[in-house]
Design an enzyme around this catalytic site. Structure first.
Site: not given
Ligand code: 3JM
Length: 339
Positions: A130, A243
């Site tokens: 990710c 994130h």
């Protein structure tokens, strides 16, 4: 375009559930979906498109009926066991785990960045980590014009990256903390509420975490240049979704910072430049949550070196960082006659 048969493996997990939402949105020409999971989740039903689907148990026979593509997100050990079985039956596996990413004959793909890597494979395609995925869009854009000499990542990663258990630790931790009680995390090694943990995945012999090492190795593989210097510090922060990353970049060629901003803005519809500090506009995790794009901003010159750039990069780690990128790989392969 032909209609394909699609398996979703790990359909009940955090990424698996998001696969279903993203598949509904992309609405690919699919004749049949089969949702699979471990025995623990088999028999559960989930809402998908306009009906309830029963999750079937993943077994060695699951792929015998013939699938065009299987989207895997059930952890590394499941991928290790079952991806080769599916691949041997002629099914293209797009795998979310780190299990196969660094194998030479496994393409590691972000479709906006290196779709050409999909030309040669043995029925296993890897979805990058990710944190790596979201960084690839700004880095590729900059690399195209000015070359990349060195990249320094510092990440601020959401608890959703640790799955449903990560969510629980933050929820329960917040309640305990605000009640004046001690937090008792089950997933993370320390309390996550009101804290930052410089520890994601396991520690390696070189004192980096595996998450940090993944970012280093995967960046070089995707961008196709092992000479790029890459280092990373990855940190879990008390954020549910999305994130954030500080990325410090050294280019080979000199640039004008306004040209860098323009290049980032124009690179691809999958990346959005949000960079208006005078009006307090910059990428934020809360704004990126639920979105499929990568957001970049705070683009500015690093005056400490000759050709340096600092930027801030945010994406929904479960969407672009996992489910969306996986579905986009399948879509690209379908549209280019690879399935
Ligand atoms: C992100 O159980 C597992 O194998 C999953 C571990 C994991 C990974 C991984 O290493 O595949 C959790 C969260 C990742 C990843 O994308 O690298």
């Amino acid at each position: 375009m032909k209609e394909i048969r699609v398996a979703v493996v790990g359909a009940s997990g955090m990424v698996g559930r998001t696969f279903l939402r993203v598949l509904e949105e992309y609405n690919l020409p699919v004749s049949e979906y089969v949702l699979m999971a471990s025995a623990r989740s088999a028999g559960k039903t989930v809402a998908f498109f306009d009906r309830e689907y029963v999750i079937s148990e993943l077994t060695e026979q699951s792929f015998d009926s013939g699938f065009d593509v299987a989207l895997f997100s059930a952890g590394g050990s499941v991928s290790k066991q079952f991806a080769p079985i599916a691949a041997a039956k002629g099914c293209v596996v797009v795998d979310n785990s780190s299990q196969w990413r660094m194998e030479p004959d496994v393409p590691l793909v972000v479709p906006e960045v290196n779709p050409e890597a999909l030309q040669n494979h043995k029925n296993i395609i890897a979805n990058p980590n990710c944190s790596t995925i979201q960084a690839m869009l700004p880095l590729k854009a900059i690399m195209e014009e000015w070359g990349l000499k060195r990249v320094i990542y510092s990440t601020y990663q959401a608890v959703s990256g640790a799955g449903l258990a990560g969510y629980k630790d933050l929820e329960n931790g917040a309640v305990s903390y605000l009640d004046g009680k001690e937090q008792s995390p089950q997933k993370f090694p320390h309390p996550i509420f009101s804290n930052c943990l410089p520890h994601i995945d396991v520690f390696l012999d070189n004192d980096y975490t595996k998450e940090e090492q993944k970012m280093v190795n995967e960046t070089r593989k995707i961008l196709g240049d092992d000479r790029i210097g890459v280092t990373a510090t990855t940190v879990r922060v008390p954020v549910f979704d999305g994130h954030s990353e500080s990325i410090n970049i050294e280019t080979h060629k000199p640039f004008e910072i306004e040209d860098v901003k323009k290049k980032l803005a124009d690179f691809h519809e999958g990346m959005v430049l949000v960079d208006d500090p005078a009006n307090n506009k910059y990428p934020l995790a809360l704004d990126a949550a639920g979105r499929n794009e990568v957001f970049v901003g705070r683009v500015r010159r690093d005056y400490s070196i000759e050709n340096g750039i600092n930027l801030w990069c945010v994406a929904d780690n479960i969407r672009k960082g996992a489910a969306t990128n996986t579905v986009q790989i399948a879509k690209y392969m379908l549209e280019h006659g690879m399935l």
